[in-house]
Design a protein around this motif. Structure first.
Motif, PDB file in Angstrom:
ATOM      1  N   LYS A  67      18.523  69.414  77.667  1.00 46.72           N
ATOM      2  CA  LYS A  67      18.820  68.471  78.745  1.00 46.72           C
ATOM      3  C   LYS A  67      19.279  67.125  78.185  1.00 46.72           C
ATOM      4  CE  LYS A  67      15.741  70.358  82.316  1.00 46.72           C
ATOM      5  NZ  LYS A  67      14.555  70.110  83.169  1.00 46.72           N
ATOM      6  N   SER A  68      18.735  66.768  77.045  1.00 48.08           N
ATOM      7  CA  SER A  68      19.085  65.485  76.438  1.00 48.08           C
ATOM      8  C   SER A  68      20.571  65.381  76.108  1.00 48.08           C
ATOM      9  CB  SER A  68      18.256  65.257  75.166  1.00 48.08           C
ATOM     10  OG  SER A  68      18.462  66.324  74.232  1.00 48.08           O
ATOM     11  N   ASP A  82      12.911  69.132  88.988  1.00 44.45           N
ATOM     12  CA  ASP A  82      11.637  69.477  88.365  1.00 44.45           C
ATOM     13  C   ASP A  82      11.364  70.951  88.601  1.00 44.45           C
ATOM     14  OD1 ASP A  82      11.066  66.917  87.424  1.00 44.45           O
ATOM     15  OD2 ASP A  82      10.231  66.308  89.356  1.00 44.45           O
ATOM     16  N   SER A  86       8.222  74.521  81.286  1.00 45.38           N
ATOM     17  CA  SER A  86       8.063  73.414  80.335  1.00 45.38           C
ATOM     18  C   SER A  86       9.253  73.314  79.393  1.00 45.38           C
ATOM     19  CB  SER A  86       6.786  73.608  79.521  1.00 45.38           C
ATOM     20  OG  SER A  86       6.829  74.841  78.809  1.00 45.38           O
ATOM     21  N   ASP A  87      10.156  74.272  79.501  1.00 47.26           N
ATOM     22  CA  ASP A  87      11.344  74.304  78.653  1.00 47.26           C
ATOM     23  C   ASP A  87      12.255  73.132  79.014  1.00 47.26           C
ATOM     24  OD1 ASP A  87      13.460  74.920  77.049  1.00 47.26           O
ATOM     25  OD2 ASP A  87      13.909  76.857  77.974  1.00 47.26           O
ATOM     26  N   GLN A  88      12.655  72.356  78.026  1.00 47.81           N
ATOM     27  CA  GLN A  88      13.523  71.208  78.253  1.00 47.81           C
ATOM     28  C   GLN A  88      14.997  71.571  78.097  1.00 47.81           C
ATOM     29  OE1 GLN A  88      12.583  68.035  79.382  1.00 47.81           O
ATOM     30  NE2 GLN A  88      10.806  69.338  79.798  1.00 47.81           N
TER      31      GLN A  88
END
Length: 322
Positions: A67-68, A82, A86-88
């Motif tokens: 996501k970053s 949301d 927990s996966d980013q």
């Protein structure tokens, strides 16, 4: 005086610019002095286009990326949904599509390349949360849909030369500008699959109710100042009420490849900054790829300004037209 004559002045009413004429909610765009403009959503006399016999063939590659790597591409007010995971990771789809048998182009067609970011949302000023897929950029190889889509709807369309080729079990697409290739895309090991094609957004990405856009038009004479700037939503449910589509054939692929080539400012004088940014997005893993052929093409006339409190315009399905 002999040899001279006076030409009657051309009035706005004569060319469709009379306020009474403009109030009929027909699409107008530059040069507006000539009256309502025919395009994907209306004929020259204002009738809705019929997309029931139009066709599409779309190849796609959906992949995971941090996501970053995408946050800076989300406009103000946009964010990732949301989810319980927990996966980013975020989910992105790059899609290459051919549209054909388009009534508004006298049954011709054109090619499209779209970059989708799934699992995004925008909260309106009234607190309504719009969840879907954000479309930061797309390319088309014909001026007419680019102009109409940008001016009427707010789609972030750019021009590219798009070449598509197919062989047994594989699909290739290349996009270029004035002979400078900036994208190569391929899907391989295609095999036939049963059933209707699912949406491009994976369920893991979150809720996908429609396409989200960021419309921006600059102010003349004031660089950096927006004349208009607001979010747009194209709800899938509303589009289905206007024009249904059905899957003709679908194929699932086993391999996919995406290669961006930023080149330099001399090779891509108007696109280098965009391609360079997209090339920086890592592909963690490919989660799906394939090819889908459909009949029935939507015109996106359900697109709405998210924060506009005006009531929606009535929708007339194309199948109900005379």
């Amino acid at each position: 005086m002999k040899g001279r004559f006076r030409v009657p002045p051309i009035t706005r009413a004569a060319v469709g610019m009379d306020p009474a004429v403009k109030s009929n909610r027909l699409h107008h765009r530059m040069p507006a002095i000539f009256g309502p403009f025919p395009g994907p959503r209306q004929s020259f006399d204002g009738h809705r286009r019929d997309g029931s016999s139009s066709t599409s063939k779309e190849a796609f590659i959906t992949f995971k990326t941090p996501k970053s790597a995408l946050v800076s591409l989300l406009p103000p007010g946009f964010s990732f949904q949301d989810t319980s995971s927990s996966d980013q990771s975020a989910y992105v789809t790059l899609a290459s599509k051919r549209l054909d048998k388009l009534e508004w182009l006298a049954f011709r067609g054109y090619n499209i390349v779209s970059f989708y970011i799934h699992g995004t949302q925008y909260v309106s000023s009234s607190g309504v949360v719009h969840k879907g897929t954000f479309l930061p950029v797309l390319w088309e190889d014909l001026a007419d849909p680019i102009i109409s889509g940008r001016e009427e709807l707010g789609f972030p369309k750019l021009f590219a030369d798009i070449s598509i080729s197919e062989t047994q079990g594989s699909y290739q697409m290349s996009a270029s500008w004035q002979g400078s290739p900036f994208l190569n895309f391929s899907v391989g090991d295609l095999r036939a699959a049963e059933g209707s094609a699912p949406g491009l957004a994976p369920s893991e990405a979150g809720t996908d109710d429609g396409i989200l856009l960021h419309r921006y038009m600059p102010t003349t004479g004031r660089p950096g100042v927006a004349e208009i700037e607001y979010p747009v939503v194209v709800p899938y449910a509303a589009e289905r009420k206007i024009q249904q589509s059905s899957t003709v054939r679908r194929f699932v692929g086993s391999s996919g490849e995406v290669k961006w080539s930023p080149l330099d400012w001399h090779s891509l004088p108007t696109l280098h900054h965009i391609i360079k940014r997209l090339a920086e997005i890592p592909i963690t893993s490919i989660v799906a790829c394939g090819l889908t052929e459909k009949v029935g093409v939507a015109d996106f006339s359900s697109a709405r300004h998210v924060d506009n409190e005006l009531p929606d315009l009535p929708i007339t399905p194309s199948s109900n037209l005379n």
